[in-house]
Design an enzyme around this catalytic site. Structure first.
Site, PDB file in Angstrom:
ATOM      1  CE  LYS A 288       3.230   4.227   8.212  1.00 27.62           C
ATOM      2  NZ  LYS A 288       1.580   4.411   9.576  1.00 27.62           N
TER       3      LYS A 288
ATOM      4  CB  ALA B 106       4.082   5.415   5.222  1.00 25.01           C
TER       5      ALA B 106
ATOM      6  CG  ASP C 199      -6.525   7.122  10.291  1.00 24.90           C
ATOM      7  OD1 ASP C 199      -7.747   7.625   9.794  1.00 24.90           O
ATOM      8  OD2 ASP C 199      -5.855   6.518   9.256  1.00 24.90           O
TER       9      ASP C 199
ATOM     10  CE  LYS D 110      -3.983  -1.154   2.310  1.00 25.78           C
ATOM     11  NZ  LYS D 110      -3.405  -2.774   3.577  1.00 25.78           N
ATOM     12  CD  GLN D 111       2.870   5.855  -2.635  1.00 26.08           C
ATOM     13  OE1 GLN D 111       3.513   4.894  -3.758  1.00 26.08           O
ATOM     14  NE2 GLN D 111       3.761   7.242  -2.027  1.00 26.08           N
ATOM     15  N   GLY D 112       0.773   5.279   0.577  1.00 24.05           N
ATOM     16  CA  GLY D 112      -0.427   6.285   1.585  1.00 24.05           C
ATOM     17  C   GLY D 112       0.179   7.441   1.330  1.00 24.05           C
TER      18      GLY D 112
END
Lengths: 177, 243
Positions: free
Chosen positions: B36, B21, B140, B16-18
């Protein structure tokens, strides 16, 4: 009953060799040799270790800090002892995690280049019996370990003791326990 | 430097890419691990960029450790690489997100999924309550940041802390911090409420179960936070700064 060697994904050019000895007669001499730098290995107190993974985490951190020149202690091998400790006090780490003068068992750990491990040479200095690493589980002093790492029952309801310990080791620079 | 060559060779798969990060799966000393990595932002001044990234990496590990020490399940931390801003942590085995779990239940037993979800709602409430009672703010709280990990059948069953063979694991403390104010806790709950109701419509009854057990998990002082939550519902997450 042999030396076991582990590889590290993060530093693939290096490897870590570990051997456990019991009924050791010359811990005092071994310690002197280690302090003068003649033994190229770390001498650990096996009763403070719950699993080989705990050693590997300490070695990996030692390699990392060594390569980015942020080591806290004098040598790569002494850094392993420091990294095992949950505290930032170096002499305290040596007292608790290093082999003692009067001990009768010792865990030898060597960080070496991938092809050139010399732990068997170091092992020749030990007057004792090499035993299987699985003996660690029987040798470790769980109550003392819980006390030193300050692991409470609440945490052990959701985590293994090993995970609780390695998390403390990796985060001690910026978390107060 | 040798370490950089190693980076190319270690087997990491981008999951995943946020916004700040990237999440990779890989291994650490032979164990399945999640990595991460916070990346640098070209639009920030390099000095500021470095110090923000370092601060946030530290803050994340701190929040993980605070939760784990009070008995909230979080991934174990294997290695923190401050040079490359990476956190290597335990890959939580056999897990699905709470979001997926709820969606599956809604599909398989749409008629009474609300009652089937009650134990989960109780656990979420109690866990967030416990976390807030120790002044940890997650930052979050969404159903995607909560995992249900299936426990091994004959493994060491940890005294009553299971949910039908599952354990609730909180992840992604990237926005986590320590704060005692009811305002911050209220906002944390408000984010959870919005996330919950928008991804799982018609679950208002479940959120009230969460709040009930939040009070139980929190203990003394929970009422202040619930009052704040009501105030925040009226005005939104951001506080009006007029006057």
């Amino acid at each position: 009953m042999a030396i076991e060697t582990f590889q590290n994904e993060i530093f693939p050019d290096s490897a870590i060799s570990v051997a456990l000895f019991e009924s050791v007669a010359n811990c005092n001499d071994l310690k002197k040799l280690a302090m003068t730098g003649e033994l190229d290995a770390t001498l650990l107190n096996p009763s403070m270790i719950v699993d080989t993974f705990q050693i590997l985490v300490a070695c990996n951190k030692a390699l990392h800090l060594d390569r980015c020149k942020k080591r806290v202690t004098r040598t790569l091998h002494s850094e392993v002892i420091y990294n095992l400790s949950p505290s930032k006090n170096i002499s305290d780490a040596f007292r608790k995690f290093g082999m003692g003068d009067k001990d009768t068992s010792v865990l030898l750990v060597q960080i070496h280049s991938l092809r050139k491990g010399t732990l068997s040479e170091v092992a020749e200095h030990v007057q004792g019996e090499m035993v299987d690493l699985s003996r660690l589980q029987e040798v470790s002093d769980v109550n003392k370990i819980k006390k030193i790492y300050k692991v409470q029952e609440a945490e052990l309801r959701v985590s293994t003791l090993l995970d609780a310990i390695v998390s403390r080791m990796t985060s001690k620079e910026f978390v107060s326990f | 430097m040798a370490a950089e060559g190693a980076a190319e060779r270690d087997q990491m798969v981008l999951l995943k890419q946020g916004a700040e990060a990237k999440i990779y799966s890989g291994t650490f000393m032979g164990r399945p691990a999640i990595i991460k990595e916070r990346f640098s932002k070209a639009y920030r001044h390099p000095d500021l960029d470095k110090s923000l990234t370092v601060q946030r990496t530290k803050a994340e590990v701190r929040s993980i450790m605070r939760c784990r020490m009070i008995g909230i399940c979080t991934p174990a931390v294997y290695f923190v690489d401050m040079e490359r801003h990476r956190i290597y942590m335990e890959h939580v085995a056999a897990s699905i997100t709470v979001r997926e779990y709820i969606a599956d239940l809604e599909r398989s037993c749409s008629a009474n999924h609300v009652s089937a979800l009650r134990p989960l709602a109780e656990k979420i409430g109690a866990t967030v309550g416990l976390m807030h009672s120790h002044n940890v703010i997650h930052g979050d709280l969404t159903t995607s940041n909560m995992l249900l990990s299936r426990l091994p059948k004959d493994g060491p069953d940890a005294g009553g802390d299971t949910l039908d063979g599952y354990r609730l694991v909180l992840i992604d403390f990237g926005l986590g911090y320590k704060e005692g104010l009811a305002e911050d806790k209220g906002v944390d709950l408000y984010v959870l409420e919005r996330a919950f109701l928008s991804t799982h419509p018609n679950t208002e009854a479940l959120f009230s179960v969460i709040l009930e057990h939040y009070k139980l998990g929190y203990g003394k002082g929970a009422a202040d936070v619930i009052n704040k939550l009501e105030e925040i519902r009226m005005r939104g997450r951001k506080r009006t700064m007029v006057g």
